[in-house]
Motif scaffolding. Structure first.
Motif, PDB file in Angstrom:
ATOM      1  N   UNK A 185      -0.501 -39.506  86.448  1.00 46.51           N
ATOM      2  CA  UNK A 185      -0.097 -38.452  87.400  1.00 46.51           C
ATOM      3  C   UNK A 185       0.324 -37.206  86.615  1.00 46.51           C
ATOM      4  N   UNK A 186       0.474 -36.098  87.334  1.00 44.65           N
ATOM      5  CA  UNK A 186       0.997 -34.875  86.704  1.00 44.65           C
ATOM      6  C   UNK A 186       2.520 -34.999  86.610  1.00 44.65           C
ATOM      7  N   UNK A 187       3.095 -34.377  85.593  1.00 45.88           N
ATOM      8  CA  UNK A 187       4.546 -34.480  85.391  1.00 45.88           C
ATOM      9  C   UNK A 187       5.335 -34.006  86.623  1.00 45.88           C
ATOM     10  N   UNK A 188       4.840 -32.945  87.279  1.00 42.73           N
ATOM     11  CA  UNK A 188       5.641 -32.400  88.398  1.00 42.73           C
ATOM     12  C   UNK A 188       5.824 -33.405  89.533  1.00 42.73           C
ATOM     13  N   UNK A 189       4.922 -34.388  89.630  1.00 42.03           N
ATOM     14  CA  UNK A 189       5.111 -35.396  90.684  1.00 42.03           C
ATOM     15  C   UNK A 189       6.317 -36.289  90.371  1.00 42.03           C
ATOM     16  N   UNK A 190       6.684 -36.373  89.086  1.00 42.88           N
ATOM     17  CA  UNK A 190       7.824 -37.209  88.689  1.00 42.88           C
ATOM     18  C   UNK A 190       9.130 -36.413  88.642  1.00 42.88           C
ATOM     19  N   UNK A 191       9.019 -35.093  88.715  1.00 41.69           N
ATOM     20  CA  UNK A 191      10.222 -34.259  88.595  1.00 41.69           C
ATOM     21  C   UNK A 191      10.555 -33.549  89.905  1.00 41.69           C
ATOM     22  N   UNK A 192       9.682 -33.744  90.915  1.00 40.97           N
ATOM     23  CA  UNK A 192       9.825 -32.992  92.172  1.00 40.97           C
ATOM     24  C   UNK A 192      11.206 -33.194  92.796  1.00 40.97           C
ATOM     25  N   UNK A 193      11.739 -34.389  92.706  1.00 45.00           N
ATOM     26  CA  UNK A 193      12.968 -34.675  93.455  1.00 45.00           C
ATOM     27  C   UNK A 193      14.233 -34.631  92.617  1.00 45.00           C
ATOM     28  N   UNK A 194      14.098 -34.340  91.333  1.00 52.14           N
ATOM     29  CA  UNK A 194      15.313 -34.208  90.526  1.00 52.14           C
ATOM     30  C   UNK A 194      15.682 -32.725  90.451  1.00 52.14           C
ATOM     31  N   UNK A 195      16.969 -32.461  90.255  1.00 50.07           N
ATOM     32  CA  UNK A 195      17.430 -31.067  90.236  1.00 50.07           C
ATOM     33  C   UNK A 195      17.204 -30.433  88.870  1.00 50.07           C
ATOM     34  N   UNK A 196      17.172 -31.263  87.837  1.00 55.39           N
ATOM     35  CA  UNK A 196      16.930 -30.734  86.491  1.00 55.39           C
ATOM     36  C   UNK A 196      16.273 -31.812  85.651  1.00 55.39           C
ATOM     37  N   UNK A 197      15.549 -31.359  84.640  1.00 58.41           N
ATOM     38  CA  UNK A 197      14.901 -32.306  83.720  1.00 58.41           C
ATOM     39  C   UNK A 197      14.904 -31.712  82.317  1.00 58.41           C
ATOM     40  N   UNK A 198      15.208 -32.562  81.342  1.00 56.22           N
ATOM     41  CA  UNK A 198      15.036 -32.208  79.932  1.00 56.22           C
ATOM     42  C   UNK A 198      13.824 -32.977  79.422  1.00 56.22           C
ATOM     43  N   UNK A 199      12.932 -32.290  78.720  1.00 58.57           N
ATOM     44  CA  UNK A 199      11.895 -33.057  78.019  1.00 58.57           C
ATOM     45  C   UNK A 199      11.801 -32.579  76.570  1.00 58.57           C
ATOM     46  N   UNK A 200      11.267 -33.444  75.707  1.00 56.14           N
ATOM     47  CA  UNK A 200      11.238 -33.155  74.272  1.00 56.14           C
ATOM     48  C   UNK A 200       9.827 -32.784  73.814  1.00 56.14           C
ATOM     49  N   UNK A 201       9.770 -31.743  73.013  1.00 51.93           N
ATOM     50  CA  UNK A 201       8.509 -31.345  72.382  1.00 51.93           C
ATOM     51  C   UNK A 201       8.334 -32.066  71.056  1.00 51.93           C
ATOM     52  N   UNK A 202       9.436 -32.596  70.521  1.00 49.86           N
ATOM     53  CA  UNK A 202       9.456 -33.054  69.126  1.00 49.86           C
ATOM     54  C   UNK A 202       9.330 -34.568  68.981  1.00 49.86           C
ATOM     55  N   UNK A 203       8.922 -35.241  70.055  1.00 51.38           N
ATOM     56  CA  UNK A 203       8.716 -36.699  69.928  1.00 51.38           C
ATOM     57  C   UNK A 203       7.210 -36.946  69.927  1.00 51.38           C
ATOM     58  N   UNK A 204       6.681 -37.646  70.939  1.00 53.49           N
ATOM     59  CA  UNK A 204       5.251 -37.948  70.919  1.00 53.49           C
ATOM     60  C   UNK A 204       4.369 -36.707  70.921  1.00 53.49           C
ATOM     61  N   UNK A 205       4.897 -35.575  71.391  1.00 53.53           N
ATOM     62  CA  UNK A 205       4.072 -34.363  71.448  1.00 53.53           C
ATOM     63  C   UNK A 205       3.992 -33.664  70.086  1.00 53.53           C
ATOM     64  N   UNK A 206       4.786 -34.162  69.121  1.00 55.16           N
ATOM     65  CA  UNK A 206       4.601 -33.833  67.690  1.00 55.16           C
ATOM     66  C   UNK A 206       5.016 -32.427  67.254  1.00 55.16           C
ATOM     67  N   UNK A 207       5.654 -31.643  68.114  1.00 56.37           N
ATOM     68  CA  UNK A 207       6.180 -30.353  67.637  1.00 56.37           C
ATOM     69  C   UNK A 207       7.347 -30.644  66.693  1.00 56.37           C
ATOM     70  N   UNK A 208       7.648 -29.735  65.764  1.00 54.16           N
ATOM     71  CA  UNK A 208       8.692 -30.043  64.777  1.00 54.16           C
ATOM     72  C   UNK A 208      10.113 -30.010  65.340  1.00 54.16           C
ATOM     73  N   UNK A 209      10.369 -29.151  66.309  1.00 51.76           N
ATOM     74  CA  UNK A 209      11.729 -28.968  66.846  1.00 51.76           C
ATOM     75  C   UNK A 209      11.628 -28.595  68.322  1.00 51.76           C
ATOM     76  N   UNK A 210      12.630 -29.001  69.095  1.00 50.53           N
ATOM     77  CA  UNK A 210      12.784 -28.377  70.401  1.00 50.53           C
ATOM     78  C   UNK A 210      12.608 -29.276  71.604  1.00 50.53           C
ATOM     79  N   UNK A 211      13.377 -28.948  72.620  1.00 54.92           N
ATOM     80  CA  UNK A 211      13.278 -29.581  73.932  1.00 54.92           C
ATOM     81  C   UNK A 211      13.408 -28.459  74.955  1.00 54.92           C
ATOM     82  N   UNK A 212      13.110 -28.769  76.206  1.00 53.38           N
ATOM     83  CA  UNK A 212      13.211 -27.752  77.249  1.00 53.38           C
ATOM     84  C   UNK A 212      13.960 -28.338  78.437  1.00 53.38           C
TER      85      UNK A 212
END
Ligand SMILES: Cc1ncc(COP(=O)(O)O)c(C=O)c1O
Length: 351
Positions: A185-212
């Motif tokens: 599924x698309x990520x927004x289907x899993x985040x639609x009902x939460x008020x906020x979400x943190x996700x990490x760029x620096x884990x499986x997505x392999x960026x060196x630093x950062x989350x959003x």
């Protein structure tokens, strides 16, 4: 066979791709505390779009994202409901208590899920003696529960209870892209009902630093102040954001390989003497198993290390292995062979 260690300690060990390094070198920059870094602004827009939220703010790490996220929903003395296996509860240095003067109240985590009835029972009715319950936190995928995935119906079940009582919901979505890929599924289907979400760029997505951290516009404005307070105002952060944009655009679909490798690893390990593991439960990139052999988790970790395979201990009899970008099928085979070598030896000498 390569001499390189098979590093299954965490998906945080991933190194940036060549495309990320090029994007970092060429990033257009400005002062992000003034809102003037065009690359950070682009990443934040992209993150908001992917999660279906109005706005987003780049933070230094998943831990900072969760702390800023929680602080922006709460006031000192509030109570926050979290799973008893939550990363926020176990591994974030009690930041909510220390910085937010918040009380964490745990409910049971089973396969990453919270029982909505238990959450409802934990929400405090108004009473002069009680703290105010202001937030429920979910985690998807769930680290200590072996990368377990919550689908949108499960998220709805918890969010509906919280919202009925005027309580907000924050999602620790450090690996939300793994959850989305596992569910198709698309990520927004899993985040639609939460008020906020943190996700990490620096884990499986392999960026060196950062989350959003993503949420409503006014909420993210509050979050920017907490991020600044915690030392997360990063000035020319476009060098980081540039890699994050490449991560979001090029590294999501390949997570399926990590999930396949984790499943293969789990199937190979489950057959070995002294390991308790149900491969069917492995749906993403985290494999957690119990070691009943006398060697114990610490002993197995050391013996594997001597054979060039790195993992982490998750309890006296529990080991965690994580697949990621940079781990290929051959590495999985090496890890299984090394574990077989150790555990068959242990079983023979115990006879
Ligand atoms: C579920 C979860 N949340 C948050 C974090 C914290 O992320 P960071 O290490 O970037 O602070 C982690 C780290 O592994 C995690 O697994």
């Amino acid at each position: 066979m390569s001499d390189r260690a098979v590093d299954l300690r965490s998906d945080t060990v991933t190194l940036p791709t060549p495309e990320m390094r090029r994007a970092m070198a060429n990033a257009e920059l400005g002062d992000d505390v003034f809102g003037e870094d065009p690359t950070v602004n682009r990443l934040e827009e992209l993150a908001a779009e992917r999660t279906g939220k109005e706005a987003a703010v780049l933070v230094t790490s998943g831990t900072q994202g969760n702390l800023v996220g929680v602080l922006s929903h709460t006031q000192r003395g509030d109570e926050v409901i979290v799973g008893d296996q939550a990363h926020i509860f176990h591994y974030e240095v009690a930041g909510c208590a220390v910085v937010g003067a918040l009380q964490l109240r745990t409910v049971h985590n089973v396969d990453g899920m919270l029982d909505p009835a238990e959450v409802e029972a934990a929400i405090r009715p108004p009473n002069v003696h009680h703290p105010r319950t202001s937030l429920v936190c979910l985690e998807n995928t769930h680290n200590r529960n072996g990368g377990a995935v919550l689908d949108s119906a499960q998220i709805h079940a918890v969010a509906a209870v919280a919202h009925r009582h005027g309580v907000s919901v924050h999602l620790d979505g450090a690996r939300i892209f793994n959850a989305a890929v596992a569910l198709g599924v698309e990520v927004h289907t899993l985040t639609a009902e939460v008020d906020s979400v943190t996700f990490c760029l620096s884990k499986g997505l392999a960026a060196p630093v950062g989350s959003v951290l993503c949420g409503r516009k006014d909420y993210i404005e509050t979050a920017r102040k907490y991020r600044k307070m915690l030392g997360g105002g990063m000035r020319q952060a476009g060098v980081i954001a540039a890699a994050g944009i490449v991560a979001l655009n090029t590294m999501v679909d390949r997570l399926v390989e990590d999930h396949e490798n984790a499943r293969l690893l789990a199937e190979g390990l489950a057959d070995l003497p002294g390991i308790v593991l149900d491969p069917k439960k492995v749906r993403t990139n985290i494999v957690i198993f119990d070691v009943t052999a006398p060697i114990g988790a610490a002993g197995l970790l050391m013996a594997l290390k001597e054979r060039g395979v790195l993992c982490t201990v998750a309890g006296p009899e529990r080991i965690r292995m994580v697949t990621h970008y940079g781990i290929v099928r051959e590495d999985i085979e090496r890890a299984i062979l090394a574990a077989r070598d150790v555990l068959v030896g242990v079983a023979v000498s115990a006879r």
